[in-house]
Design a protein around this motif. Sequence first.
Motif, mmCIF file in Angstrom:
data_model
loop_
_atom_site.group_PDB
_atom_site.id
_atom_site.type_symbol
_atom_site.label_atom_id
_atom_site.label_comp_id
_atom_site.label_asym_id
_atom_site.label_seq_id
_atom_site.Cartn_x
_atom_site.Cartn_y
_atom_site.Cartn_z
ATOM 1 N N VAL A 48 0.833 -1.190 0.000
ATOM 2 C CA VAL A 48 0.000 0.000 0.000
ATOM 3 C C VAL A 48 0.877 1.253 0.000
ATOM 4 N N VAL A 49 1.945 1.217 0.805
ATOM 5 C CA VAL A 49 2.856 2.352 0.866
ATOM 6 C C VAL A 49 3.547 2.546 -0.477
ATOM 7 N N ARG A 50 4.033 1.466 -1.062
ATOM 8 C CA ARG A 50 4.695 1.560 -2.366
ATOM 9 C C ARG A 50 3.749 2.134 -3.425
ATOM 10 N N ALA A 51 2.501 1.701 -3.401
ATOM 11 C CA ALA A 51 1.514 2.193 -4.363
ATOM 12 C C ALA A 51 1.281 3.692 -4.177
ATOM 13 N N LYS A 52 1.210 4.143 -2.924
ATOM 14 C CA LYS A 52 1.000 5.571 -2.656
ATOM 15 C C LYS A 52 2.200 6.382 -3.121
ATOM 16 N N LEU A 53 3.413 5.882 -2.868
ATOM 17 C CA LEU A 53 4.613 6.574 -3.332
ATOM 18 C C LEU A 53 4.613 6.686 -4.853
ATOM 19 N N GLU A 54 4.244 5.610 -5.512
ATOM 20 C CA GLU A 54 4.185 5.621 -6.976
ATOM 21 C C GLU A 54 3.127 6.611 -7.462
ATOM 22 N N GLU A 55 1.977 6.616 -6.807
ATOM 23 C CA GLU A 55 0.902 7.539 -7.154
ATOM 24 C C GLU A 55 1.370 8.990 -7.039
ATOM 25 N N LEU A 56 2.191 9.258 -6.029
ATOM 26 C CA LEU A 56 2.707 10.609 -5.802
ATOM 27 C C LEU A 56 3.930 10.929 -6.664
#
Length: 74
Positions: A48-56
């Motif tokens: 979830v954290v990796r996905a949020k970082l990628e999204e940002l």
Amino acid sequence: MLAKRTSKNQITLPKAIVQTVGEADYYDVTVQDGKIVLTPVRLQQADVVRAKLEELGITPDDVNEAVAWARKHA
């Protein structure tokens, strides 16, 4: 259910609420239609954290640069 805010802006979540949503040490806090909404965040979910970082648009190089900067200014 009723929860009282302390002078330090802290509240205790009612046991029944925690049992319903599951225990979490962290909560995402938002305001929706004038209401405070707490959403449990489970930090061990690295995907979830990796996905949020990628999204940002935050890359591993960005993180490394931020850590290096923080260490210089600590």
